[in-house]
Scaffold this motif. Sequence first.
Motif, PDB file in Angstrom:
ATOM      1  N   GLY A  67      -2.835 -11.169  72.606  1.00  0.00           N
ATOM      2  CA  GLY A  67      -1.453 -11.531  72.907  1.00  0.00           C
ATOM      3  C   GLY A  67      -0.370 -10.548  72.513  1.00  0.00           C
ATOM      4  O   GLY A  67       0.696 -10.550  73.116  1.00  0.00           O
ATOM      5  N   GLN A  68      -0.605  -9.721  71.478  1.00  0.00           N
ATOM      6  CA  GLN A  68       0.448  -8.817  71.016  1.00  0.00           C
ATOM      7  C   GLN A  68      -0.148  -7.598  70.309  1.00  0.00           C
ATOM      8  O   GLN A  68      -1.133  -7.717  69.592  1.00  0.00           O
ATOM      9  CB  GLN A  68       1.360  -9.503  69.994  1.00  0.00           C
ATOM     10  N   THR A  69       0.519  -6.456  70.485  1.00  0.00           N
ATOM     11  CA  THR A  69       0.225  -5.295  69.652  1.00  0.00           C
ATOM     12  C   THR A  69       1.112  -5.394  68.414  1.00  0.00           C
ATOM     13  O   THR A  69       1.968  -6.282  68.327  1.00  0.00           O
ATOM     14  CB  THR A  69       0.532  -3.979  70.388  1.00  0.00           C
ATOM     15  N   LEU A  70       0.949  -4.475  67.504  1.00  0.00           N
ATOM     16  CA  LEU A  70       1.783  -4.464  66.304  1.00  0.00           C
ATOM     17  C   LEU A  70       3.261  -4.326  66.677  1.00  0.00           C
ATOM     18  O   LEU A  70       4.114  -5.051  66.153  1.00  0.00           O
ATOM     19  CB  LEU A  70       1.348  -3.308  65.389  1.00  0.00           C
ATOM     20  N   ALA A  71       3.560  -3.427  67.592  1.00  0.00           N
ATOM     21  CA  ALA A  71       4.955  -3.228  68.012  1.00  0.00           C
ATOM     22  C   ALA A  71       5.502  -4.454  68.732  1.00  0.00           C
ATOM     23  O   ALA A  71       6.654  -4.847  68.531  1.00  0.00           O
ATOM     24  CB  ALA A  71       5.049  -1.996  68.914  1.00  0.00           C
ATOM     25  N   MET A  72       4.680  -5.070  69.557  1.00  0.00           N
ATOM     26  CA  MET A  72       5.122  -6.270  70.271  1.00  0.00           C
ATOM     27  C   MET A  72       5.402  -7.404  69.289  1.00  0.00           C
ATOM     28  O   MET A  72       6.345  -8.178  69.493  1.00  0.00           O
ATOM     29  CB  MET A  72       4.069  -6.690  71.300  1.00  0.00           C
ATOM     30  N   ARG A  73       4.611  -7.498  68.246  1.00  0.00           N
ATOM     31  CA  ARG A  73       4.838  -8.527  67.231  1.00  0.00           C
ATOM     32  C   ARG A  73       6.180  -8.278  66.542  1.00  0.00           C
ATOM     33  O   ARG A  73       6.953  -9.218  66.302  1.00  0.00           O
ATOM     34  CB  ARG A  73       3.688  -8.509  66.216  1.00  0.00           C
ATOM     35  N   ALA A  74       6.469  -7.015  66.212  1.00  0.00           N
ATOM     36  CA  ALA A  74       7.728  -6.685  65.530  1.00  0.00           C
ATOM     37  C   ALA A  74       8.938  -7.005  66.407  1.00  0.00           C
ATOM     38  O   ALA A  74       9.972  -7.430  65.898  1.00  0.00           O
ATOM     39  CB  ALA A  74       7.733  -5.217  65.131  1.00  0.00           C
ATOM     40  N   TRP A  75       8.805  -6.814  67.724  1.00  0.00           N
ATOM     41  CA  TRP A  75       9.917  -7.040  68.641  1.00  0.00           C
ATOM     42  C   TRP A  75       9.844  -8.403  69.321  1.00  0.00           C
ATOM     43  O   TRP A  75      10.586  -8.665  70.276  1.00  0.00           O
ATOM     44  CB  TRP A  75       9.988  -5.923  69.672  1.00  0.00           C
ATOM     45  N   LYS A  76       8.948  -9.255  68.850  1.00  0.00           N
ATOM     46  CA  LYS A  76       8.815 -10.627  69.350  1.00  0.00           C
ATOM     47  C   LYS A  76       8.606 -10.675  70.868  1.00  0.00           C
ATOM     48  O   LYS A  76       9.327 -11.364  71.601  1.00  0.00           O
ATOM     49  CB  LYS A  76      10.002 -11.474  68.921  1.00  0.00           C
ATOM     50  N   ILE A  77       7.604  -9.911  71.291  1.00  0.00           N
ATOM     51  CA  ILE A  77       7.224  -9.854  72.697  1.00  0.00           C
ATOM     52  C   ILE A  77       5.748 -10.216  72.786  1.00  0.00           C
ATOM     53  O   ILE A  77       4.958  -9.817  71.933  1.00  0.00           O
ATOM     54  CB  ILE A  77       7.455  -8.441  73.275  1.00  0.00           C
ATOM     55  N   ARG A  78       5.385 -10.998  73.801  1.00  0.00           N
ATOM     56  CA  ARG A  78       3.981 -11.335  74.055  1.00  0.00           C
ATOM     57  C   ARG A  78       3.604 -10.874  75.438  1.00  0.00           C
ATOM     58  O   ARG A  78       4.450 -10.763  76.318  1.00  0.00           O
ATOM     59  CB  ARG A  78       3.751 -12.847  73.976  1.00  0.00           C
ATOM     60  N   ILE A  79       2.307 -10.664  75.631  1.00  0.00           N
ATOM     61  CA  ILE A  79       1.799 -10.336  76.950  1.00  0.00           C
ATOM     62  C   ILE A  79       0.926 -11.492  77.408  1.00  0.00           C
ATOM     63  O   ILE A  79       0.126 -12.021  76.632  1.00  0.00           O
ATOM     64  CB  ILE A  79       1.027  -9.001  76.956  1.00  0.00           C
TER      65      ILE A  79
END
Length: 163
Positions: A67-79
């Motif tokens: 669901g998320q990479t480390l950067a996506m987790r930091a920026w509150k983004i999911r795929i």
Amino acid sequence: MGTPTVRRRLASLLYEVLVVIALVIVVVTLFSLVAVAVPAVGRQRPLLLALCFASLGGYFIYCWHNGQTLAMRAWKIRIVDPADEPLPLGRACIRYVIAWVWVAPPLALVAAIKPAAQSFSAALGIDFAAVLAWVVLWASAALLRCDRQFWHDAAAGTRLVDA
């Protein structure tokens, strides 16, 4: 679920670049240590490139599947996939290959032109400028879509959403 702004996704991408650089440094360091012990390995640049490609693939595919990479987790983004579920491994693999559109075209162009740079730093500057110009162009193309998703996400059947 809303779509994160292009600006926020690019900020996440910048963070992702730092993670990618760190991962590549680890792979190159390990490869170099092996090359010292087995000199024939050190002359295998395609092997090093394949190891980097596979390591990055492992990182991204694993993270996107969850669901998320480390950067996506930091920026509150999911795929997510079209059903708003985390990506199956196959779709994550497809997205990984398609996502190379972020860097492969400008690097291929620079390699084809082979600028007559006088130094490594000048060549690196040309590569960086080409990639940066392409990233801005590619990211801007998302503004042409009504859902504001990146084109490679549409091709892979994925969406970036607010976490």
